[in-house]
Each structure stands twice: as C-alpha cells, then as structure tokens.
Design a protein around this motif. Structure first.
Motif, short mmCIF file in Angstrom:
data_model
loop_
_atom_site.label_atom_id
_atom_site.label_comp_id
_atom_site.label_asym_id
_atom_site.label_seq_id
_atom_site.Cartn_x
_atom_site.Cartn_y
_atom_site.Cartn_z
N GLY A 52 3.47 -17.59 15.86
CA GLY A 52 2.36 -18.52 15.99
C GLY A 52 1.17 -18.22 15.10
N LEU A 53 1.36 -17.39 14.07
CA LEU A 53 0.24 -17.10 13.17
C LEU A 53 0.02 -18.24 12.19
CD1 LEU A 53 0.83 -13.35 12.19
CD2 LEU A 53 -0.79 -14.26 13.83
N ARG A 54 -1.19 -18.33 11.70
CA ARG A 54 -1.50 -19.31 10.66
C ARG A 54 -0.79 -18.90 9.38
NH1 ARG A 54 -7.58 -21.25 10.81
NH2 ARG A 54 -6.75 -22.12 8.88
N PRO A 55 -0.36 -19.87 8.58
CA PRO A 55 0.39 -19.55 7.36
C PRO A 55 -0.32 -18.58 6.41
CG PRO A 55 0.63 -21.86 7.85
CD PRO A 55 -0.39 -21.32 8.82
N LEU A 56 -1.63 -18.70 6.27
CA LEU A 56 -2.33 -17.80 5.34
C LEU A 56 -2.25 -16.35 5.81
CD1 LEU A 56 -3.96 -17.51 2.78
CD2 LEU A 56 -6.02 -17.97 4.10
N VAL A 57 -2.43 -16.11 7.09
CA VAL A 57 -2.34 -14.75 7.64
C VAL A 57 -0.91 -14.24 7.53
CG1 VAL A 57 -2.61 -13.35 9.73
CG2 VAL A 57 -4.29 -15.12 9.19
N ALA A 58 0.06 -15.08 7.93
CA ALA A 58 1.46 -14.68 7.88
C ALA A 58 1.92 -14.40 6.45
CB ALA A 58 2.33 -15.76 8.51
N SER A 59 1.42 -15.19 5.51
CA SER A 59 1.78 -14.97 4.11
C SER A 59 1.22 -13.66 3.59
CB SER A 59 1.28 -16.13 3.24
OG SER A 59 1.64 -15.92 1.90
N THR A 60 0.03 -13.30 4.03
CA THR A 60 -0.57 -12.04 3.61
C THR A 60 0.23 -10.85 4.14
OG1 THR A 60 -2.74 -13.09 3.54
CG2 THR A 60 -2.71 -10.69 3.61
N VAL A 61 0.66 -10.92 5.39
CA VAL A 61 1.52 -9.86 5.95
C VAL A 61 2.84 -9.82 5.20
CG1 VAL A 61 2.75 -9.07 8.01
CG2 VAL A 61 0.43 -9.99 8.23
N GLY A 62 3.43 -10.99 4.95
CA GLY A 62 4.68 -11.06 4.20
C GLY A 62 4.53 -10.50 2.80
N PHE A 63 3.38 -10.72 2.20
CA PHE A 63 3.09 -10.18 0.88
C PHE A 63 3.16 -8.65 0.92
CE2 PHE A 63 0.73 -9.01 -2.85
CZ PHE A 63 0.97 -10.03 -3.76
N GLY A 64 2.61 -8.06 1.98
CA GLY A 64 2.66 -6.60 2.13
C GLY A 64 4.08 -6.08 2.25
N VAL A 65 4.91 -6.78 3.01
CA VAL A 65 6.32 -6.39 3.15
C VAL A 65 7.01 -6.49 1.79
CG1 VAL A 65 8.53 -7.01 4.20
CG2 VAL A 65 6.44 -7.01 5.59
N GLY A 66 6.77 -7.60 1.09
CA GLY A 66 7.36 -7.77 -0.23
C GLY A 66 6.88 -6.73 -1.22
N LEU A 67 5.64 -6.30 -1.09
CA LEU A 67 5.07 -5.28 -1.96
C LEU A 67 5.84 -3.97 -1.85
CD1 LEU A 67 1.39 -4.46 -2.50
CD2 LEU A 67 2.90 -2.66 -1.75
N VAL A 68 6.14 -3.55 -0.64
CA VAL A 68 6.89 -2.29 -0.43
C VAL A 68 8.28 -2.41 -1.05
CG1 VAL A 68 7.90 -0.77 1.31
CG2 VAL A 68 5.58 -1.66 1.62
N VAL A 69 8.95 -3.52 -0.81
CA VAL A 69 10.28 -3.75 -1.38
C VAL A 69 10.21 -3.76 -2.90
CG1 VAL A 69 12.16 -5.44 -1.58
CG2 VAL A 69 11.13 -4.98 0.66
N SER A 70 9.23 -4.47 -3.44
CA SER A 70 9.09 -4.60 -4.89
C SER A 70 8.82 -3.26 -5.56
CB SER A 70 7.96 -5.59 -5.19
OG SER A 70 7.81 -5.75 -6.58
N TYR A 71 7.86 -2.51 -5.05
CA TYR A 71 7.52 -1.22 -5.67
C TYR A 71 8.73 -0.28 -5.67
CZ TYR A 71 5.37 3.31 -6.57
OH TYR A 71 5.06 4.54 -7.09
N THR A 72 9.41 -0.21 -4.54
CA THR A 72 10.56 0.68 -4.43
C THR A 72 11.64 0.31 -5.44
OG1 THR A 72 10.10 1.01 -2.09
CG2 THR A 72 12.32 1.56 -2.85
N LEU A 73 12.00 -0.97 -5.50
CA LEU A 73 13.05 -1.39 -6.42
C LEU A 73 12.61 -1.28 -7.88
CD1 LEU A 73 14.51 -4.50 -4.55
CD2 LEU A 73 15.56 -2.25 -4.85
#
Length: 141
Positions: free
Chosen positions: A50-71
């Motif tokens: 139930g989060l707003r898209p902007l907040v959820a996208s920011t959290v998702g960005f953080g998850v993607g950041l960890v995946v991206s840096y590692t790879l």
C-alpha cells in the motif's frame, strides 16, 4: 623481412572491441537483473504494502543498487579495486540516476497520473547509458 600491411586490421584492437562488446552485453544483463529486482520491489510494495509509487520506487531503487553494484564490480567490469574507493564513486553515479528516477516517477505518477509501472519503464530507459559511460570511465576503470 616481412612488412606489415597498414590496411590489415590490428588484432589487438579487434580483441579489445570484442571485449568491449562482451562487457556491454554483461552490463545489459546485470542492469536488467537490477531493474527487475527494482520493479519487483516496487510492485510488491505498491500492490501488497500500500505504499505510494514514489516511496516504493525509491526502496526498489535501493534493492536494485545492491544487485547492480555486486554484478558490475564482480562480473561486468571484473574490478579488483577496493570497496572504499569504488563504492563512493558508484554511489555518486547512482545519486545522479536516483535523482533522474525520482523526477521521472514524480512527474509521471503525480503530475501526469500515468500508471507507475509504465513510468518506471520510461525511467529505466533513460538511466543506463549515462551509468555505463560513467562507471566504465570512472568508477571501475
């Protein structure tokens, strides 16, 4: 004594170009994996949390950041550099990407009222080239 033909392709530069193509393909795969993790997190947080898209996208960005840096560090650029040097550079590049992502998601969802998933896909299309160039020339060189 044999003379070299100046019109003959330089074997070393050919290998370098092939290496660059392979690295670019790996970058696309790594970026797609990071984007997929970002989009999955975004969708779960909006639809189930139930989060707003902007907040959820920011959290998702953080998850993607960890995946991206590692790879990128281990597989795409195979960097032997230390985290204390590479990570701040990577985060600087990512900060620019996060700003762009935030602006696009805000404008798309809040101002234009377009569905968040479509807006996120637009943002995904704008960010990778900038990140590849900066990470290739500066972060993981």
């Amino acid at each position: 004594m044999a003379t070299s033909d100046p019109s003959a392709p330089d074997r070393a530069s050919g290998f370098r170009r092939l290496s660059d193509v392979r690295r670019l393909v790996r970058y696309v795969i790594a970026g797609s994996t990071a984007a997929g993790s970002h989009l999955a997190t975004l969708t779960l947080l909006v639809e189930l949390g139930g989060l707003r898209p902007l907040v959820a996208s920011t959290v998702g960005f953080g998850v993607g950041l960890v995946v991206s840096y590692t790879l990128q560090r281990r597989w795409v650029f195979a960097s032997l550099g230390r985290h204390r040097t590479l990570l701040p550079r990577f985060l600087t590049v990512i900060a620019v990407a996060l700003l762009l992502n935030t602006v696009v998601v805000h404008l798309g969802t809040e101002v234009l009222t377009v569905h968040y998933a479509l807006v996120q896909l637009v943002a995904f299309g704008l960010i990778p080239l900038n990140n590849y160039v900066l990470n290739s020339l500066w972060t993981f060189r």
